[in-house]
Scaffold this motif. Structure first.
Motif, PDB file in Angstrom:
ATOM      1  N   UNK A   1       0.874  -1.174   0.000  1.00 56.78           N
ATOM      2  CA  UNK A   1       0.000   0.000   0.000  1.00 56.78           C
ATOM      3  C   UNK A   1       0.911   1.224   0.000  1.00 56.78           C
ATOM      4  N   UNK A   2       0.893   1.977  -1.097  1.00 51.19           N
ATOM      5  CA  UNK A   2       1.803   3.114  -1.309  1.00 51.19           C
ATOM      6  C   UNK A   2       1.064   4.420  -1.084  1.00 51.19           C
ATOM      7  N   UNK A   3       1.724   5.332  -0.360  1.00 50.07           N
ATOM      8  CA  UNK A   3       1.204   6.687  -0.178  1.00 50.07           C
ATOM      9  C   UNK A   3       2.369   7.660  -0.265  1.00 50.07           C
TER      10      UNK A   3
ATOM     11  N   UNK B   1       1.688  -0.652  -4.966  1.00 46.18           N
ATOM     12  CA  UNK B   1       3.061  -0.833  -5.430  1.00 46.18           C
ATOM     13  C   UNK B   1       3.315  -2.330  -5.479  1.00 46.18           C
ATOM     14  N   UNK B   2       3.654  -2.850  -6.649  1.00 43.63           N
ATOM     15  CA  UNK B   2       3.976  -4.265  -6.799  1.00 43.63           C
ATOM     16  C   UNK B   2       5.452  -4.373  -7.145  1.00 43.63           C
ATOM     17  N   UNK B   3       6.188  -5.114  -6.326  1.00 45.16           N
ATOM     18  CA  UNK B   3       7.626  -5.256  -6.523  1.00 45.16           C
ATOM     19  C   UNK B   3       7.994  -6.709  -6.786  1.00 45.16           C
TER      20      UNK B   3
ATOM     21  N   UNK C   1       6.181  -4.959   7.525  1.00 44.35           N
ATOM     22  CA  UNK C   1       7.261  -4.496   6.653  1.00 44.35           C
ATOM     23  C   UNK C   1       6.866  -3.178   5.999  1.00 44.35           C
ATOM     24  N   UNK C   2       7.791  -2.223   5.990  1.00 36.51           N
ATOM     25  CA  UNK C   2       7.525  -0.906   5.413  1.00 36.51           C
ATOM     26  C   UNK C   2       8.754  -0.398   4.678  1.00 36.51           C
TER      27      UNK C   2
ATOM     28  N   UNK D   1       5.458   2.843   2.036  1.00 36.88           N
ATOM     29  CA  UNK D   1       4.677   1.722   1.522  1.00 36.88           C
ATOM     30  C   UNK D   1       4.680   0.626   2.585  1.00 36.88           C
ATOM     31  N   UNK D   2       3.528   0.008   2.787  1.00 32.59           N
ATOM     32  CA  UNK D   2       3.367  -1.031   3.792  1.00 32.59           C
ATOM     33  C   UNK D   2       2.942  -2.319   3.089  1.00 32.59           C
TER      34      UNK D   2
END
Length: 135
Positions: free
Chosen positions: A12-14, A36-38, A104-105, A131-132
């Motif tokens: 979850x990106x902010x 956000x997909x990594x 994780x962040x 991002x979380x």
């Protein structure tokens, strides 16, 4: 879990405007948000995407193992017939030894690399992001 695999997944990106005015409502600091997909490789390369239902940036970059793990990537996408390009630099937050419910962040900085919106959004603007991990 290996350090590189700890980046893999949906986050979850902010992002936030860097405004020091404590009187400004928190919602007024919103710069962007999305998923956000990594996908890290075993060789330090990083790919993925950032966006929501109305926009998407394709990501390419790299990460470096360490304490903390660092990552740097660029996102590009065409949104409403306009090229968006942003660069990101971030760090995986280390786990606290006695942390409770720590997720994780990633925390970092984002810069608008190419202007968009007819000049009202100039290149060079820098914001902060976090991002979380979602799952």
């Amino acid at each position: 879990m290996s350090e590189s695999k700890s980046l893999q997944g949906q986050w979850a990106y902010r992002s936030l405007y860097n405004d020091p005015d404590l009187g400004k409502p928190f919602n007024a600091l919103r710069f962007g948000q999305g998923t956000l997909e990594l996908e890290p490789s075993g060789t330090g390369e990083l790919t993925g995407s950032l966006g929501d239902t109305k926009w998407r940036l394709d990501l390419i970059g790299n990460y470096a193992l360490g304490n903390p793990l660092s990552l740097r990537f660029q996102g590009k996408g065409e949104i409403k017939d306009e090229l968006w390009v942003y660069d990101y630099m971030g760090w995986l937050v280390p786990r606290w030894p006695n942390g409770v419910d720590q997720r994780p962040a990633i925390v970092g900085s984002v810069i608008r690399t190419v202007p968009h919106s007819g000049g009202s959004s100039p290149a060079g603007y820098v914001g902060s992001f976090y991002a979380v991990l979602m799952s």
